[in-house]
Design an enzyme around this catalytic site. Structure first.
Site, PDB file in Angstrom:
ATOM      1  N   ASN A   9       5.661   0.022   7.285  1.00  0.00           N
ATOM      2  CA  ASN A   9       6.127   1.314   6.758  1.00  0.00           C
ATOM      3  C   ASN A   9       6.407   1.214   5.262  1.00  0.00           C
ATOM      4  OD1 ASN A   9       6.919   3.971   6.652  1.00  0.00           O
ATOM      5  ND2 ASN A   9       8.861   3.678   7.714  1.00  0.00           N
ATOM      6  N   GLU A  35       0.154   0.377   7.518  1.00  0.00           N
ATOM      7  CA  GLU A  35       0.916   1.331   6.708  1.00  0.00           C
ATOM      8  C   GLU A  35       1.449   0.659   5.445  1.00  0.00           C
ATOM      9  OE1 GLU A  35       3.651   5.289   7.518  1.00  0.00           O
ATOM     10  OE2 GLU A  35       3.669   3.701   9.019  1.00  0.00           O
ATOM     11  N   ASP A 153      -0.803  -0.727  15.051  1.00  0.00           N
ATOM     12  CA  ASP A 153      -0.031   0.420  15.495  1.00  0.00           C
ATOM     13  C   ASP A 153      -1.031   1.424  16.054  1.00  0.00           C
ATOM     14  OD1 ASP A 153       1.463   2.698  15.822  1.00  0.00           O
ATOM     15  OD2 ASP A 153       2.074   2.880  13.723  1.00  0.00           O
ATOM     16  N   ASN A 155      -0.169   4.013  17.756  1.00  0.00           N
ATOM     17  CA  ASN A 155       0.480   5.330  17.834  1.00  0.00           C
ATOM     18  C   ASN A 155       0.285   5.973  19.206  1.00  0.00           C
ATOM     19  OD1 ASN A 155       2.095   6.416  15.649  1.00  0.00           O
ATOM     20  ND2 ASN A 155       0.317   6.110  14.320  1.00  0.00           N
ATOM     21  N   HIS A 250       9.294  -0.217  12.765  1.00  0.00           N
ATOM     22  CA  HIS A 250       8.573  -1.018  13.756  1.00  0.00           C
ATOM     23  C   HIS A 250       9.070  -2.461  13.663  1.00  0.00           C
ATOM     24  CE1 HIS A 250       5.038   1.800  14.467  1.00  0.00           C
ATOM     25  NE2 HIS A 250       5.577   2.319  13.380  1.00  0.00           N
TER      26      HIS A 250
END
Length: 259
Positions: A9, A35, A153, A155, A250
């Site tokens: 992130n 990310e 990830d 999602n 995360h």
């Protein structure tokens, strides 16, 4: 061989929280990052090429970043130089830096940041197009003789066990019927969710909202995976969630495979 995957992130944000020290002490051979929210040219030399003070541990890094500043992006940090590094090969997804693939002999390690389908499924079509393209990419790699480790990830929380409040989230991004159906298709094609191969316990999550003290209460979702092709599962020694590692919404996940 230890492979870690982590949606950080924002790699510049997590650098300020001790990412480089964590990386150098992780014991990982390969670390897949999602990310990143940055281009390599925006990063410090210490982050681009981490080296321990004694010089015994070092990583090289490979980035595929989004054209849009501060958005998406994937990377791979690796002790051993890969034979090659590539992206998805599809402009729709490469423009968002969704995939970095490093090849070592006949092993392909993929760092993938699957799109978020967003509120009311605003990007669901894009998400499902990415999912379908990823399955084709994995199938092609396997057909070419590679074993694959698809890290990232996704999602998607696949099953009710994979999130704290499944009933309340059935119409929410990450747990939409179409997303779960793709995971059924993916695993139905033989690809193995390595964590569930070893652990069938509930309350095992990799993402928690920053709101409502969700992480403290362990009200989370398991949306980060390390999946392998069926012929490779016998080489997987363990698959773990590193929930004690903080710095992002995360946490990292770890897979260990035989050399």
């Amino acid at each position: 061989m230890k492979i870690i995957s982590w949606n950080v992130n924002g790699i510049r944000a997590v650098e300020k929280k001790g990412f480089v020290d964590w990386l150098l002490n992780s014991g990982a051979d390969v670390v897949c990052i999602q990310e990143t929210k940055a281009h390599k040219g925006q990063l410090s030399p210490e982050l681009v090429s981490p080296v321990s003070q004694d010089g015994k541990t070092s990583y090289s890094s490979y980035f595929y970043s989004a054209k849009k500043p501060g958005y998406s992006g994937t990377a791979i940090f690796t002790k051993q130089k890969p034979d090659s590094v590539e992206c998805m090969g599809d402009k729709r997804f490469d423009d968002e830096g969704r995939v970095t693939i490093a090849k070592y002999g006949k092993l392909a390690v993929i760092s993938a940041y699957f799109p978020n389908s967003q509120d009311a499924g605003a990007r669901l079509d894009y998400k499902l197009a990415f999912c379908d393209a990823m399955l084709k990419k994995c199938d092609q790699l396997v057909a070419d003789g590679f074993n694959i480790v698809l890290c990232g990830d996704y999602n998607i929380a696949h099953k009710p066990i994979d999130l704290a409040n499944p009933k309340a989230n059935e119409k929410n991004a990450g747990y939409l019927p179409e997303e779960r159906a793709w995971m059924d298709t993916f695993t139905g094609a033989g690809y193995v969710d390595t964590f569930r191969h070893f652990c069938d316990e509930p309350k095992q999550y990799t993402w928690w909202s920053y709101r409502f003290h969700a992480r403290e209460k362990n009200i989370g979702w398991r949306i980060d995976y390390q999946c392998v092709n069926p012929d490779f599962i016998g080489k997987v020694k363990k698959s773990e969630i590193l929930s004690d590692v903080t710095g992002s919404d995360h946490c990292p996940i770890l897979i260990e495979i035989e050399e």
